[in-house]
Design a protein around this motif. Structure first.
Motif, PDB file in Angstrom:
ATOM      1  N   MET A  98       0.846  -1.198   0.000  1.00 13.99           N
ATOM      2  CA  MET A  98       0.000   0.000   0.000  1.00 13.99           C
ATOM      3  C   MET A  98       0.885   1.254   0.000  1.00 13.99           C
ATOM      4  SD  MET A  98      -2.843   1.141   2.793  1.00 13.99           S
ATOM      5  CE  MET A  98      -4.171   0.098   2.298  1.00 13.99           C
ATOM      6  N   THR A  99       0.580   2.171  -0.904  1.00 20.72           N
ATOM      7  CA  THR A  99       1.401   3.385  -0.986  1.00 20.72           C
ATOM      8  C   THR A  99       1.005   4.352   0.131  1.00 20.72           C
ATOM      9  OG1 THR A  99      -0.175   4.522  -2.395  1.00 20.72           O
ATOM     10  CG2 THR A  99       1.518   3.192  -3.504  1.00 20.72           C
ATOM     11  N   LEU A 100       1.819   5.376   0.309  1.00 17.17           N
ATOM     12  CA  LEU A 100       1.531   6.386   1.345  1.00 17.17           C
ATOM     13  C   LEU A 100       0.209   7.105   1.046  1.00 17.17           C
ATOM     14  CD1 LEU A 100       2.453   8.014   3.843  1.00 17.17           C
ATOM     15  CD2 LEU A 100       3.676   9.530   2.289  1.00 17.17           C
ATOM     16  N   GLU A 101      -0.018   7.390  -0.243  1.00 16.84           N
ATOM     17  CA  GLU A 101      -1.250   8.099  -0.640  1.00 16.84           C
ATOM     18  C   GLU A 101      -2.488   7.265  -0.336  1.00 16.84           C
ATOM     19  OE1 GLU A 101       1.490   8.043  -2.635  1.00 16.84           O
ATOM     20  OE2 GLU A 101       1.982  10.116  -2.113  1.00 16.84           O
ATOM     21  N   GLU A 102      -2.374   5.966  -0.647  1.00 18.87           N
ATOM     22  CA  GLU A 102      -3.508   5.067  -0.373  1.00 18.87           C
ATOM     23  C   GLU A 102      -3.766   4.966   1.131  1.00 18.87           C
ATOM     24  OE1 GLU A 102      -3.068   2.035  -4.226  1.00 18.87           O
ATOM     25  OE2 GLU A 102      -2.004   1.617  -2.362  1.00 18.87           O
ATOM     26  N   ALA A 103      -2.685   4.895   1.873  1.00 22.86           N
ATOM     27  CA  ALA A 103      -2.809   4.793   3.336  1.00 22.86           C
ATOM     28  C   ALA A 103      -3.412   6.079   3.909  1.00 22.86           C
ATOM     29  CB  ALA A 103      -1.437   4.536   3.950  1.00 22.86           C
ATOM     30  N   GLU A 104      -3.007   7.219   3.347  1.00 25.73           N
ATOM     31  CA  GLU A 104      -3.531   8.508   3.825  1.00 25.73           C
ATOM     32  C   GLU A 104      -5.034   8.601   3.546  1.00 25.73           C
ATOM     33  OE1 GLU A 104      -1.329  11.898   2.478  1.00 25.73           O
ATOM     34  OE2 GLU A 104      -2.692  13.310   3.458  1.00 25.73           O
ATOM     35  N   GLU A 105      -5.421   8.066   2.396  1.00 28.53           N
ATOM     36  CA  GLU A 105      -6.842   8.044   2.032  1.00 28.53           C
ATOM     37  C   GLU A 105      -7.636   7.246   3.072  1.00 28.53           C
ATOM     38  OE1 GLU A 105      -8.096   9.700  -0.568  1.00 28.53           O
ATOM     39  OE2 GLU A 105     -10.122   9.026  -0.055  1.00 28.53           O
ATOM     40  N   LEU A 106      -7.037   6.147   3.513  1.00 32.51           N
ATOM     41  CA  LEU A 106      -7.706   5.323   4.528  1.00 32.51           C
ATOM     42  C   LEU A 106      -7.799   6.060   5.867  1.00 32.51           C
ATOM     43  CD1 LEU A 106      -6.582   1.565   4.370  1.00 32.51           C
ATOM     44  CD2 LEU A 106      -8.861   2.517   4.067  1.00 32.51           C
ATOM     45  N   VAL A 107      -6.747   6.802   6.183  1.00 31.17           N
ATOM     46  CA  VAL A 107      -6.745   7.580   7.438  1.00 31.17           C
ATOM     47  C   VAL A 107      -7.911   8.568   7.417  1.00 31.17           C
ATOM     48  CG1 VAL A 107      -5.493   9.345   8.757  1.00 31.17           C
ATOM     49  CG2 VAL A 107      -4.267   7.386   7.860  1.00 31.17           C
ATOM     50  N   VAL A 108      -8.036   9.277   6.299  1.00 33.13           N
ATOM     51  CA  VAL A 108      -9.091  10.291   6.175  1.00 33.13           C
ATOM     52  C   VAL A 108     -10.473   9.632   6.249  1.00 33.13           C
ATOM     53  CG1 VAL A 108     -10.057  12.048   4.638  1.00 33.13           C
ATOM     54  CG2 VAL A 108      -7.595  11.828   4.853  1.00 33.13           C
ATOM     55  N   ARG A 109     -10.611   8.515   5.547  1.00 28.99           N
ATOM     56  CA  ARG A 109     -11.910   7.807   5.556  1.00 28.99           C
ATOM     57  C   ARG A 109     -12.265   7.313   6.960  1.00 28.99           C
ATOM     58  NH1 ARG A 109     -14.374   5.320   1.199  1.00 28.99           N
ATOM     59  NH2 ARG A 109     -14.530   3.343   2.300  1.00 28.99           N
ATOM     60  N   SER A 110     -11.238   6.866   7.672  1.00 31.87           N
ATOM     61  CA  SER A 110     -11.494   6.297   9.011  1.00 31.87           C
ATOM     62  C   SER A 110     -12.060   7.346   9.973  1.00 31.87           C
ATOM     63  CB  SER A 110     -10.204   5.712   9.594  1.00 31.87           C
ATOM     64  OG  SER A 110      -9.322   6.752   9.949  1.00 31.87           O
ATOM     65  N   LEU A 111     -11.874   8.610   9.641  1.00 26.95           N
ATOM     66  CA  LEU A 111     -12.394   9.672  10.518  1.00 26.95           C
ATOM     67  C   LEU A 111     -13.889   9.910  10.297  1.00 26.95           C
ATOM     68  CD1 LEU A 111      -9.462  12.256  10.167  1.00 26.95           C
ATOM     69  CD2 LEU A 111      -9.805  10.559  11.961  1.00 26.95           C
ATOM     70  N   ASP A 112     -14.403   9.407   9.165  1.00 22.82           N
ATOM     71  CA  ASP A 112     -15.812   9.639   8.850  1.00 22.82           C
ATOM     72  C   ASP A 112     -16.674   8.388   8.883  1.00 22.82           C
ATOM     73  OD1 ASP A 112     -16.209  12.481   8.267  1.00 22.82           O
ATOM     74  OD2 ASP A 112     -14.614  12.140   6.818  1.00 22.82           O
ATOM     75  N   ILE A 113     -16.082   7.251   8.528  1.00 20.95           N
ATOM     76  CA  ILE A 113     -16.872   6.016   8.517  1.00 20.95           C
ATOM     77  C   ILE A 113     -16.093   4.872   9.192  1.00 20.95           C
ATOM     78  CG2 ILE A 113     -18.315   6.464   6.465  1.00 20.95           C
ATOM     79  CD1 ILE A 113     -16.221   4.647   4.951  1.00 20.95           C
ATOM     80  N   ALA A 114     -16.843   3.848   9.553  1.00 23.47           N
ATOM     81  CA  ALA A 114     -16.193   2.674  10.140  1.00 23.47           C
ATOM     82  C   ALA A 114     -15.569   1.847   9.022  1.00 23.47           C
ATOM     83  CB  ALA A 114     -17.223   1.849  10.888  1.00 23.47           C
ATOM     84  N   LEU A 115     -14.293   1.564   9.160  1.00 21.67           N
ATOM     85  CA  LEU A 115     -13.608   0.767   8.135  1.00 21.67           C
ATOM     86  C   LEU A 115     -13.951  -0.716   8.305  1.00 21.67           C
ATOM     87  CD1 LEU A 115     -10.004   2.343   8.215  1.00 21.67           C
ATOM     88  CD2 LEU A 115     -11.890   2.919   6.683  1.00 21.67           C
ATOM     89  N   THR A 116     -13.829  -1.453   7.222  1.00 21.06           N
ATOM     90  CA  THR A 116     -14.036  -2.905   7.309  1.00 21.06           C
ATOM     91  C   THR A 116     -12.829  -3.494   8.054  1.00 21.06           C
ATOM     92  OG1 THR A 116     -12.862  -3.298   5.236  1.00 21.06           O
ATOM     93  CG2 THR A 116     -15.245  -2.942   5.082  1.00 21.06           C
ATOM     94  N   PRO A 117     -12.980  -4.679   8.621  1.00 21.55           N
ATOM     95  CA  PRO A 117     -11.836  -5.288   9.328  1.00 21.55           C
ATOM     96  C   PRO A 117     -10.585  -5.361   8.457  1.00 21.55           C
ATOM     97  CG  PRO A 117     -13.823  -6.539   9.767  1.00 21.55           C
ATOM     98  CD  PRO A 117     -14.178  -5.506   8.742  1.00 21.55           C
ATOM     99  N   ALA A 118     -10.767  -5.667   7.177  1.00 24.52           N
ATOM    100  CA  ALA A 118      -9.604  -5.774   6.282  1.00 24.52           C
ATOM    101  C   ALA A 118      -8.942  -4.402   6.114  1.00 24.52           C
ATOM    102  CB  ALA A 118     -10.057  -6.309   4.926  1.00 24.52           C
ATOM    103  N   GLU A 119      -9.762  -3.383   5.942  1.00 23.10           N
ATOM    104  CA  GLU A 119      -9.212  -2.021   5.785  1.00 23.10           C
ATOM    105  C   GLU A 119      -8.504  -1.583   7.069  1.00 23.10           C
ATOM    106  OE1 GLU A 119     -12.274   0.238   2.684  1.00 23.10           O
ATOM    107  OE2 GLU A 119     -12.868  -0.026   4.781  1.00 23.10           O
TER     108      GLU A 119
END
Lengths: 185, 142
Positions: free
Chosen positions: B1-22
């Protein structure tokens, strides 16, 4: 009383006030204004600043709603409907300002520029950067972060899918973070 | 996973519940890119700073001003209707005077009913009644 019960009670009261307003009861409509002016003010002032124009836009929202009160079909809650109107009217006002090339004419805006130039606090810098974002990004940030609506409520107000709200929020946050990091570096 | 992809996940995690895999991917990315912790703090600071501390409001008596505006608008509308129909009112009056003048000019006697064109009850005098006695006329002819 649970939040859900309170919400239902408020909606019932809204319905009654709406019905009376439709029949020309001014006091009922005034009660509706008092109920929702805070929410409308929040959205309008976030986009236009605390300026005389934002007061005018706020009035325009309620006057327009009164004119078309018969067309309100309750497909969404009254709050959602009024906030959507407030957003659209404010964005139209912003477009008009841009056309007139008077984006920074208001006192509030000039204060923000001054704060930016003198390296004001983070809130002022963020507000300044927020106004430089595209309007669609500004709208989601205002609703989600400033006014505190949930992602689902934001999507309802804007009439866009939740996925779009999330992607716009992501873009907006990244732009804001980069802007303030660059300024503070 | 690239830094950009990981950052996208960080931002998403602040608004929605991530799946266990995420969530798992994010945890691994946080270890791989320590800068993500700092960025997450920055995003949280942005949200915290932007959030409204007190309810917004317009200036006092806002509701009263809106109601006044609505009433003013209603009055203006009434006035506009009056102005719109004023020309028709004048035209109607002109036509009425013209018709009245014509009636006065052409009437033989100047009583009010005649001038205004009101038809009175008409009676036929006895002399005007035409009688035709068939048998008398036949006898005369013979």
């Amino acid at each position: 009383m649970t939040n859900e019960e309170t919400s239902h009670r408020n909606m019932d009261q809204d319905d009654e006030l709406l019905e009376r307003s439709r029949l020309g009861d001014e006091s009922a409509f005034k009660e509706l204004i008092l109920r929702y002016q805070g929410k409308v003010a929040g959205v309008v002032q976030s986009l236009l600043g605390i300026t005389p124009e934002s007061e005018d836009v706020g009035q325009e929202v309620f006057v327009s709603f009164y004119r078309s009160i018969g067309k309100f079909r309750r497909e969404s809650s009254l709050g959602t409907y009024l906030i959507r109107m407030a957003l659209n009217f404010s964005l139209n006002e912003l477009k008009r300002r841009k056309k007139r090339n008077l984006f920074f004419t208001s006192i509030e805006a000039s204060k923000e520029v001054q704060a930016q130039e003198t390296g004001g606090d983070l809130k002022e810098q963020l507000n300044f950067e927020l106004k430089r974002l595209d309007m669609e990004l500004q709208a989601v940030v205002i609703l989600r972060f400033i006014e505190g609506y949930s992602t689902r409520e934001t999507s309802e107000i804007l009439g866009i899918p939740i996925g779009t709200v999330l992607s716009r929020l992501s873009r907006a946050q990244k732009k804001l973070r980069i802007a303030i990091t660059k300024d503070r570096a | 996973m690239t830094l950009e992809e990981a950052e996208e996940l960080v931002v998403r995690s602040l608004d929605i519940a991530l799946t266990p895999a995420e969530r798992e991917n994010l945890n691994q990315a946080m270890l791989k890119y320590p800068i993500l912790n700092a960025r997450k703090d920055q995003y949280l600071a942005i949200r915290e700073t932007l959030s409204r501390n007190e309810e917004a409001s317009f200036t006092p008596y806002f509701a009263s001003r809106v109601i006044s505006g609505i009433l003013q608008e209603a009055n203006n509308f009434d006035h506009e209707i009056e102005v719109f129909f004023r020309r028709f009112r004048l035209a109607a009056l002109t036509v009425f005077i013209a018709l009245l003048s014509t009636n006065i000019f052409f009437s033989e006697n100047l009583d009010l009913a005649n001038i205004l064109g009101i038809e009175g009850e008409t009676t036929i005098s006895d002399e005007e009644i035409f009688t035709f006695n068939f048998y008398d006329n036949i006898n005369e002819m013979l």
